[in-house]
Design an enzyme around this catalytic site. Structure first.
Site, mmCIF file in Angstrom:
data_model
loop_
_atom_site.group_PDB
_atom_site.id
_atom_site.type_symbol
_atom_site.label_atom_id
_atom_site.label_comp_id
_atom_site.label_asym_id
_atom_site.label_seq_id
_atom_site.Cartn_x
_atom_site.Cartn_y
_atom_site.Cartn_z
ATOM 1 N N ASP A 1 17.241 90.710 38.122
ATOM 2 C CA ASP A 1 17.799 91.789 38.939
ATOM 3 C C ASP A 1 18.349 91.272 40.267
ATOM 4 O O ASP A 1 18.582 92.055 41.193
ATOM 5 C CB ASP A 1 16.717 92.838 39.234
ATOM 6 N N ASP B 1 1.204 97.474 36.055
ATOM 7 C CA ASP B 1 0.242 96.757 35.212
ATOM 8 C C ASP B 1 -1.081 97.518 35.096
ATOM 9 O O ASP B 1 -1.624 97.693 33.999
ATOM 10 C CB ASP B 1 0.004 95.350 35.756
ATOM 11 N N ASP C 1 6.558 83.116 40.360
ATOM 12 C CA ASP C 1 5.746 82.105 41.034
ATOM 13 C C ASP C 1 4.797 81.369 40.094
ATOM 14 O O ASP C 1 4.023 80.520 40.535
ATOM 15 C CB ASP C 1 4.945 82.753 42.168
#
Length: 485
Positions: free
Chosen positions: A91, A240, A148
């Site tokens: 994005d 989540d 990450d």
């Protein structure tokens, strides 16, 4: 009899009771985790004769410092090439797009099934990107890694067998490792807190059959579980946690494996840490608002309902600590001038023992993570961690309140510096020095005043509390200004 001092003492006492309950919950999880470790973790299932198809999703947004690293790590996964599909869900609005496109083209030329997916808009943020990527894919299992992360090549071969062993397993979550734990004091403190979650909370809840949560990355989903639970929703900042509760309420089982580690990079600057903390705490409040009623209306056993309530309301502790801190300064004067409340203050001192389980909780996690470190290092580091955590209470309490009020805020990703990446870096900022940072500085002075007042009035009962608050808020304010200069 003065009404204000009574009200002050009552409110402060209620805050202590809440802290006592929170601390007792952490003690219970510590005992459950230690029992699980003593019993021995279940052995891994055998490798299957036939491996299933797996989709690996890499959601990205403006991560030019780490985009090449995560794509290369996903491409290095040791898994049958014809059964693996890597989706780079990009994005981004900066140079990340070109970097991702180049790495995708490179690995595609090597024979990997890898695609660079760019949506027309950023609707729904990360949850929207994950949902978009699933629309034209039918692979049986879905692995998710944030930008990450750097998964080990054997990650899929170590996790996929758990799904094949039990058809009711909907998620396999692994423990986060820390690529840059020793980079700074800030990263060491974060690792200290995260290790407690992954080595104690997740293990304790799993061993007792309580609900746990997929941590957003470093894990896999069974596609049928995602679909059965209603797919990715975009109405909370913790998509989540939201999907985790919907799936488990539908009867799916979650597996957590602490011995499988997914290395990741910790935020190295204060504004990045704050953006992450805001998203986690506000999203947890939003998810609690969404699912607490569903949990209590479900047919889950009472212990599961109670632990889920404790789990979902964890972030609310920041509101209580903030209120308790604000009340503590006028309480110095009440203690000095209203001696008729002496018995109440003595009772409050007994309740302060309730903080002891937190020492035990973090110590246990610290020993599990660093068994070779000398014991003498723990007390000072724990106090520093506690102080900095207190310094974040204003920031996090605001996030929790906004979550409970249903105020919509954008998904602000946590920018990564790129540990181990080339020297080329881009410094991403999530915001400037706003009114909240100024207020944190004011609060540091406020608690310093309470500290001095206690010494002047020869009342040292709240001196440790005010010392931690002063140092914590001053540190958060200082690093917030420094990292935006």
């Amino acid at each position: 009899m003065a009404v204000l001092p009574i009200l002050l003492v009552v409110l402060y006492g209620l805050c202590l009771l809440f802290i006592l309950g929170f601390s007792a919950g952490q003690w219970q999880l510590t005992r459950l985790a230690l029992r699980a470790y003593a019993k021995g973790l279940p052995p891994p299932p055998p490798a299957p004769a036939k491996w299933p198809r797996v989709l690996v999703q890499l959601p990205l947004y403006n991560e030019q410092n780490v985009v090449e690293r995560i794509i290369d790590a996903a491409a290095a996964l040791d898994y049958p090439t014809d059964l693996l599909h890597i989706q780079v869900l990009d994005d981004s609005t900066d140079a990340t797009v070109a970097l991702a496109e180049a790495r995708v083209a490179y690995h595609a030329a090597r024979g990997l099934r890898i695609s660079h997916v760019c949506r027309p808009n950023r609707e729904g943020y990360k949850a929207g990107a994950l949902r978009y990527g699933l629309e034209e894919n039918a692979d049986e299992f879905v692995a998710i890694f944030d930008a990450d992360f750097v998964p080990d090549p054997d990650f899929l071969r170590r996790t996929i067998p758990y799904f094949l062993q039990d058809k009711q397993v909907g998620v396999v979550q692994t423990r986060w490792g820390h690529l840059n734990e020793d980079e700074s004091l800030l990263t060491r403190l974060q690792a200290f807190g995260l290790n407690a979650h992954f080595l104690i909370e997740q293990v304790g809840r799993t061993s007792a059959g309580f609900f746990i949560n997929f941590n957003g990355t470093g894990g896999l989903w069974r596609r049928a579980c995602i679909d059965d639970a209603g797919g990715w929703h975009t109405d909370t900042l913790t998509e989540d946690l939201d999907l985790s509760y919907r799936a488990q309420l539908r009867g799916w089982r979650f597996v957590y494996r602490p011995e499988i580690v997914a290395p990741a990079e910790l935020p190295a600057v204060m504004d990045a840490l704050k953006s992450q903390q805001f998203r986690w705490t506000k999203g947890a409040a939003e998810t609690a608002h969404k699912h607490l009623g569903n949990m209590w209306r479900s047919e889950q056993p009472l212990p599961v309902k109670l632990q889920a309530t404790f789990h979902l309301l964890n972030s609310s502790v920041y509101i209580v600590i903030m209120l308790m801190a604000l009340l503590s300064v006028p309480l110095v004067f009440v203690r000095a001038h209203y001696h008729e409340y002496k018995a109440v203050f003595q009772l409050a001192s007994v309740f302060l023992i309730g903080f002891t389980p937190l020492i035990y909780y973090y110590y246990t996690a610290w020993r599990l993570a660093h068994p070779d470190k000398p014991l003498w290092r723990y007390p000072g580091f724990f106090l520093l961690f506690l102080s900095v955590s207190m310094g974040l209470t204003l920031h996090n309490a605001r996030a929790v309140i906004l979550g409970w009020l249903g105020r919509r805020t954008p998904f602000v990703r946590t920018p990564k510096a790129g540990t181990g990446s080339p020297a080329r870096k881009r410094r991403y900022r999530t915001g400037g020095v706003g009114w909240l940072v100024i207020l944190e500085g004011v609060l540091a002075a406020y608690f310093a005043f309470g500290l001095v007042a206690g010494i002047y009035l020869d009342d040292f009962g709240l001196l440790p509390f005010h010392s931690l608050l002063t140092i914590g808020f001053a540190a958060i304010c200082y690093f917030s200004i420094r990292d935006n200069s």
